[in-house]
Motif scaffolding. Structure first.
Motif, PDB file in Angstrom:
ATOM      1  N   THR A  15       0.704  -1.197  -0.081  1.00 23.44           N
ATOM      2  CA  THR A  15      -0.021  -0.034  -0.128  1.00 23.44           C
ATOM      3  C   THR A  15       1.003   1.189   0.041  1.00 23.44           C
ATOM      4  N   ALA A  16       1.935   1.210   0.762  1.00 23.22           N
ATOM      5  CA  ALA A  16       2.739   2.433   0.863  1.00 23.22           C
ATOM      6  C   ALA A  16       3.570   2.387  -0.354  1.00 23.22           C
ATOM      7  N   ARG A  17       3.987   1.499  -0.953  1.00 24.32           N
ATOM      8  CA  ARG A  17       4.575   1.668  -2.127  1.00 24.32           C
ATOM      9  C   ARG A  17       3.745   2.240  -3.261  1.00 24.32           C
ATOM     10  N   LYS A  18       2.418   1.614  -3.435  1.00 24.26           N
ATOM     11  CA  LYS A  18       1.567   1.981  -4.551  1.00 24.26           C
ATOM     12  C   LYS A  18       1.277   3.640  -4.427  1.00 24.26           C
ATOM     13  N   LEU A  19       0.910   4.042  -3.272  1.00 23.57           N
ATOM     14  CA  LEU A  19       0.796   5.490  -2.805  1.00 23.57           C
ATOM     15  C   LEU A  19       1.896   6.284  -3.250  1.00 23.57           C
ATOM     16  N   GLN A  20       3.222   5.850  -3.005  1.00 21.81           N
ATOM     17  CA  GLN A  20       4.435   6.558  -3.209  1.00 21.81           C
ATOM     18  C   GLN A  20       4.643   6.593  -4.660  1.00 21.81           C
ATOM     19  N   GLU A  21       4.144   5.638  -5.504  1.00 23.18           N
ATOM     20  CA  GLU A  21       4.231   5.532  -6.887  1.00 23.18           C
ATOM     21  C   GLU A  21       3.125   6.030  -7.551  1.00 23.18           C
ATOM     22  N   GLY A  22       2.292   6.909  -6.708  1.00 24.40           N
ATOM     23  CA  GLY A  22       1.162   7.563  -7.518  1.00 24.40           C
ATOM     24  C   GLY A  22      -0.208   7.060  -7.598  1.00 24.40           C
ATOM     25  N   ALA A  23      -0.511   5.947  -6.787  1.00 27.37           N
ATOM     26  CA  ALA A  23      -1.775   5.443  -6.898  1.00 27.37           C
ATOM     27  C   ALA A  23      -2.815   6.495  -6.479  1.00 27.37           C
ATOM     28  N   PRO A  24      -3.937   6.368  -6.715  1.00 30.46           N
ATOM     29  CA  PRO A  24      -5.143   7.307  -6.434  1.00 30.46           C
ATOM     30  C   PRO A  24      -5.407   7.616  -4.863  1.00 30.46           C
ATOM     31  N   TYR A  25      -5.164   8.775  -4.486  1.00 33.66           N
ATOM     32  CA  TYR A  25      -5.250   8.865  -3.273  1.00 33.66           C
ATOM     33  C   TYR A  25      -6.094  10.122  -3.056  1.00 33.66           C
ATOM     34  N   GLU A  26      -7.233  10.064  -2.096  1.00 35.43           N
ATOM     35  CA  GLU A  26      -8.427  11.147  -1.938  1.00 35.43           C
ATOM     36  C   GLU A  26      -8.640  10.886  -0.572  1.00 35.43           C
ATOM     37  N   TRP A  27      -8.390  11.458   0.407  1.00 39.23           N
ATOM     38  CA  TRP A  27      -8.661  11.351   1.696  1.00 39.23           C
ATOM     39  C   TRP A  27     -10.133  11.351   2.192  1.00 39.23           C
ATOM     40  N   GLY A  28     -11.099  12.189   1.502  1.00 32.86           N
ATOM     41  CA  GLY A  28     -12.413  12.233   1.365  1.00 32.86           C
ATOM     42  C   GLY A  28     -13.306  11.175   0.829  1.00 32.86           C
ATOM     43  N   HIS A  29     -12.415  10.105   0.019  1.00 32.93           N
ATOM     44  CA  HIS A  29     -13.007   9.042  -0.710  1.00 32.93           C
ATOM     45  C   HIS A  29     -12.973   7.755   0.146  1.00 32.93           C
ATOM     46  N   MET A  30     -14.134   7.087   0.387  1.00 38.09           N
ATOM     47  CA  MET A  30     -13.955   5.762   1.264  1.00 38.09           C
ATOM     48  C   MET A  30     -13.010   4.537   0.600  1.00 38.09           C
ATOM     49  N   GLY A  31     -12.986   4.788  -0.604  1.00 37.33           N
ATOM     50  CA  GLY A  31     -12.022   3.686  -1.373  1.00 37.33           C
ATOM     51  C   GLY A  31     -10.708   4.221  -1.517  1.00 37.33           C
ATOM     52  N   GLY A  32     -10.470   5.456  -1.432  1.00 39.84           N
ATOM     53  CA  GLY A  32      -9.090   5.864  -1.939  1.00 39.84           C
ATOM     54  C   GLY A  32      -8.428   6.588  -0.826  1.00 39.84           C
ATOM     55  N   CYS A  33      -9.101   6.415   0.561  1.00 37.30           N
ATOM     56  CA  CYS A  33      -8.273   7.114   1.463  1.00 37.30           C
ATOM     57  C   CYS A  33      -7.258   6.122   2.090  1.00 37.30           C
ATOM     58  N   ASN A  34      -6.754   6.818   3.486  1.00 34.08           N
ATOM     59  CA  ASN A  34      -5.916   5.736   3.997  1.00 34.08           C
ATOM     60  C   ASN A  34      -6.467   4.486   4.245  1.00 34.08           C
ATOM     61  N   CYS A  35      -7.547   4.151   4.965  1.00 34.69           N
ATOM     62  CA  CYS A  35      -8.137   2.821   5.141  1.00 34.69           C
ATOM     63  C   CYS A  35      -8.659   2.235   3.711  1.00 34.69           C
ATOM     64  N   GLY A  36      -9.104   3.001   2.974  1.00 36.34           N
ATOM     65  CA  GLY A  36      -9.407   2.576   1.694  1.00 36.34           C
ATOM     66  C   GLY A  36      -8.352   1.989   0.855  1.00 36.34           C
ATOM     67  N   ASN A  37      -7.411   2.640   0.803  1.00 34.01           N
ATOM     68  CA  ASN A  37      -6.200   1.947  -0.109  1.00 34.01           C
ATOM     69  C   ASN A  37      -5.574   0.750   0.673  1.00 34.01           C
ATOM     70  N   LEU A  38      -5.585   0.699   1.963  1.00 32.56           N
ATOM     71  CA  LEU A  38      -4.997  -0.689   2.706  1.00 32.56           C
ATOM     72  C   LEU A  38      -6.096  -1.761   2.236  1.00 32.56           C
ATOM     73  N   ALA A  39      -7.344  -1.597   2.282  1.00 29.16           N
ATOM     74  CA  ALA A  39      -8.450  -2.227   2.276  1.00 29.16           C
ATOM     75  C   ALA A  39      -8.319  -2.802   0.705  1.00 29.16           C
ATOM     76  N   GLN A  40      -8.073  -2.003  -0.259  1.00 25.34           N
ATOM     77  CA  GLN A  40      -7.718  -2.512  -1.486  1.00 25.34           C
ATOM     78  C   GLN A  40      -6.847  -3.883  -1.720  1.00 25.34           C
ATOM     79  N   GLU A  41      -5.882  -3.527  -1.092  1.00 25.58           N
ATOM     80  CA  GLU A  41      -4.781  -4.641  -0.912  1.00 25.58           C
ATOM     81  C   GLU A  41      -5.178  -5.731  -0.263  1.00 25.58           C
ATOM     82  N   LEU A  42      -5.858  -5.587   0.734  1.00 30.44           N
ATOM     83  CA  LEU A  42      -6.233  -6.673   1.734  1.00 30.44           C
ATOM     84  C   LEU A  42      -7.557  -7.389   1.178  1.00 30.44           C
ATOM     85  N   THR A  43      -8.389  -6.809   0.441  1.00 29.82           N
ATOM     86  CA  THR A  43      -9.573  -7.458  -0.117  1.00 29.82           C
ATOM     87  C   THR A  43      -9.374  -7.637  -1.670  1.00 29.82           C
ATOM     88  N   LYS A  44      -8.662  -7.065  -2.152  1.00 30.26           N
ATOM     89  CA  LYS A  44      -8.502  -7.067  -3.716  1.00 30.26           C
ATOM     90  C   LYS A  44      -9.698  -6.568  -4.486  1.00 30.26           C
TER      91      LYS A  44
END
Length: 156
Positions: A15-44
């Protein structure tokens, strides 16, 4: 705190690497925030799927986690359940969204402990340090057998 395990540590680092490489990040978006990005990795699941599941109930991640019910079969509760099965605790999700776990923050130099919860670089730093903390905890639990250096026999 999370149960240290190789899969969770790897997911935090991915998750950290993908964010560092420019993965979509939007704190106010449930799928693109801190938890949302980790959820993407854990749940696919995708950013859009996680967001759609969360929008079936009210609130941000803190409110969703506070209302979590493992038997509700609400889609966001299934996402949270999968994250918990990966080794996370409810408090971990609350802390991740705001970057507030004291054990993680204590590993930073004093002048760098004031992370901004909605800034990509701070999220990357937090995830990276959290993974390192969990790895240290996991390695501390491993006990290797002691051997006699001369005969290479286990020492009793």
């Amino acid at each position: 705190m999370a149960r240290p395990n190789p899969e969770l540590i790897d997911a935090l680092r991915r998750t950290a690497r993908k964010l560092q490489e420019g993965a979509p990040y939007e704190w106010g978006h449930m799928g693109g925030c801190n938890c949302g990005n980790l959820a993407q990795e854990l749940t696919k699941l995708t950013k859009a799927q996680i967001h759609a599941y969360a929008m079936q109930r009210y609130g941000d991640w803190n409110e969703q986690v506070a209302d979590y019910c493992p038997t509700s079969y609400m889609p966001i509760d299934l996402v949270i359940s999968e994250m918990l099965q990966a080794g996370l605790a409810i408090e971990d999700l609350k802390n991740l969204e705001k970057l507030t776990d004291r054990r993680v923050l204590a590993r930073f130099p004093i002048e760098k402990r004031y992370l901004r919860h909605n800034h990509r670089d701070d999220v990357v730093a937090y995830l990276t340090e959290w993974a390192a903390l969990l790895e240290d905890e996991l390695l501390a639990k491993i006990e290797l057998p002691k051997f006699d250096a001369v005969e290479w026999q286990p020492v009793s």
